[in-house]
Design a protein around this motif. Structure first.
Motif, mmCIF file in Angstrom:
data_model
loop_
_atom_site.group_PDB
_atom_site.id
_atom_site.type_symbol
_atom_site.label_atom_id
_atom_site.label_comp_id
_atom_site.label_asym_id
_atom_site.label_seq_id
_atom_site.Cartn_x
_atom_site.Cartn_y
_atom_site.Cartn_z
ATOM 1 N N UNK A 62 46.876 7.096 69.082
ATOM 2 C CA UNK A 62 47.988 6.693 68.136
ATOM 3 C C UNK A 62 49.067 5.848 69.031
ATOM 4 N N UNK A 63 49.239 6.200 70.272
ATOM 5 C CA UNK A 63 49.866 5.473 71.289
ATOM 6 C C UNK A 63 49.596 4.040 71.149
ATOM 7 N N UNK A 64 48.289 3.594 70.709
ATOM 8 C CA UNK A 64 48.029 2.217 70.967
ATOM 9 C C UNK A 64 48.659 1.431 69.762
ATOM 10 N N UNK A 65 49.134 2.071 68.570
ATOM 11 C CA UNK A 65 49.746 1.398 67.371
ATOM 12 C C UNK A 65 51.075 1.171 67.771
ATOM 13 N N UNK B 29 58.249 10.670 64.623
ATOM 14 C CA UNK B 29 57.520 11.092 65.684
ATOM 15 C C UNK B 29 56.471 10.803 66.003
ATOM 16 N N UNK B 30 55.861 10.638 67.135
ATOM 17 C CA UNK B 30 54.563 10.256 67.538
ATOM 18 C C UNK B 30 53.632 11.511 67.032
ATOM 19 N N UNK B 31 53.979 12.661 67.031
ATOM 20 C CA UNK B 31 52.902 13.747 66.764
ATOM 21 C C UNK B 31 52.816 13.779 65.139
ATOM 22 N N UNK C 150 46.399 0.227 60.685
ATOM 23 C CA UNK C 150 47.030 -0.375 62.000
ATOM 24 C C UNK C 150 48.651 -0.524 61.796
ATOM 25 N N UNK C 151 48.898 -1.154 60.447
ATOM 26 C CA UNK C 151 50.297 -1.573 59.786
ATOM 27 C C UNK C 151 51.145 -0.131 59.516
ATOM 28 N N UNK C 152 50.223 0.891 59.039
ATOM 29 C CA UNK C 152 50.939 2.126 58.661
ATOM 30 C C UNK C 152 51.311 2.913 59.866
ATOM 31 N N UNK C 153 50.554 2.788 60.927
ATOM 32 C CA UNK C 153 51.105 3.441 62.336
ATOM 33 C C UNK C 153 52.449 2.691 63.000
#
Length: 322
Positions: free
Chosen positions: A294-297, A278-280, A266-269
């Motif tokens: 991914x957006x949850x993080x 970038x999100x991607x 979680x912390x990495x993201x």
């Protein structure tokens, strides 16, 4: 007219005979990591145990039975956390069960998937229940790992470095073999099996390279599991849970008792997004098929300063001055 009885296809045992069941055939038919396979096996066995306690043939279960099972799950206390199962945990168990029944439908062992009509818990796709860590807290845990001594110190530092710098899942880390480490086009790399049985490759940061090299100098480069116990067995995920909490406690992290290895993922993201990655790119690194996962993080995603309307207005203003 009576409904024709569903019969077990030739060559496969019945679910209820106790000698074997469809579960192993179902798992063998899926490309899954060892960790996911074990979790799915536990999920189905839990349901089969629930059925056995009610003298219910799983091949005759209806959506009403699945609903009753789901409500029981929602009131089940997790022995590890002391709290009732989270909706996401219940949903995951039912998802595994649905996949199992879908396999039985294809084998014509059951007429329909009873999970399909069941009332599953709603899980918000853009909210993560994982207890997160700040970048400073992760740094403090890495510093605590540097202070470790004893025969497992180098191993534990390498495990933490992979979790912190690469955001790997705990199951991916403990499943690594020495042969999974390599080099490609000037990068030190690690290959592993990700979620869904996908073969993946990641570049290693200089800090992870140092930690692994220090560990391999102690361990040696003989083939086999990368991280082993004193008796030579593969380190399991429970040992990594204990390591993460011990280092968080030593680092003074307030929520150390509720952390898991996933907290480092979680912390990495979140840190990557905070740093403008970038999100991607974060999505690719984490192996998420759906960008919503991914957006949850992205903790800052609701910041009004990031509203694209401001960017468009600024561009319009620049055009008007040109």
């Amino acid at each position: 007219m009576s409904t024709p009885e569903r019969r077990t296809p030739p060559g496969l045992p019945s679910v209820a005979d106790g000698s074997a069941d469809f579960t192993e055939a179902w798992l063998a038919n899926r490309r899954l990591s060892a960790h996911t396979r074990a979790a799915y096996r536990r999920d189905v066995q839990q349901f089969l145990g629930w059925c056995a306690g009610r003298d219910l043939d799983p091949l005759r279960a209806s959506f009403l039975h699945v609903n009753a099972y789901a409500r029981d799950l929602e009131s089940t206390v997790d022995g590890r956390t002391g709290r009732v199962l989270a909706p996401a945990s219940v949903a995951r168990k039912l998802s595994a069960l649905s996949s199992w029944y879908a396999f039985l439908v294809r084998l014509e062992a059951v007429a329909a998937n009873p999970v399909g009509g069941a009332d599953r818990p709603r899980v918000a796709r853009d909210v993560s229940s994982t207890i997160g860590l700040s970048a400073a807290e992760v740094d403090a845990m890495l510093a605590a790992a540097e202070r470790l001594d004893g025969p497992t110190a180098a191993r534990d530092r390498a495990v933490l470095a992979l979790l912190a710098d690469l955001g790997l899942r705990v199951g991916e880390v403990v499943a690594l073999d020495v042969g999974d480490l390599g080099a490609e086009r000037g990068h030190r790399t690690v290959r592993f099996t990700g979620k869904g049985g996908k073969a993946r490759r990641r570049a290693l940061t200089p800090a992870v390279v140092r930690a692994l090299d220090d560990f391999l100098a102690v361990r040696g480069d003989v083939p086999g599991p990368l991280f082993t116990t004193a008796t030579g067995g593969r380190v399991d995920r429970h040992a990594v849970f204990r390591l993460v909490r011990r280092l968080a406690r030593d680092a003074g992290v307030p929520a150390w008792e509720r952390l898991s290895p996933h907290s480092l993922r979680h912390a990495f993201a979140t840190t990557a997004r905070d740093e403008g990655v970038p999100l991607e790119d974060v999505q690719d690194a984490m192996g998420h098929a759906d960008p919503r996962t991914t957006r949850r993080y992205d903790r800052d995603r609701y910041n009004l300063d990031r509203d694209p309307a401001y960017t468009l207005a600024a561009a319009r203003s620049r055009r008007s001055r040109s």
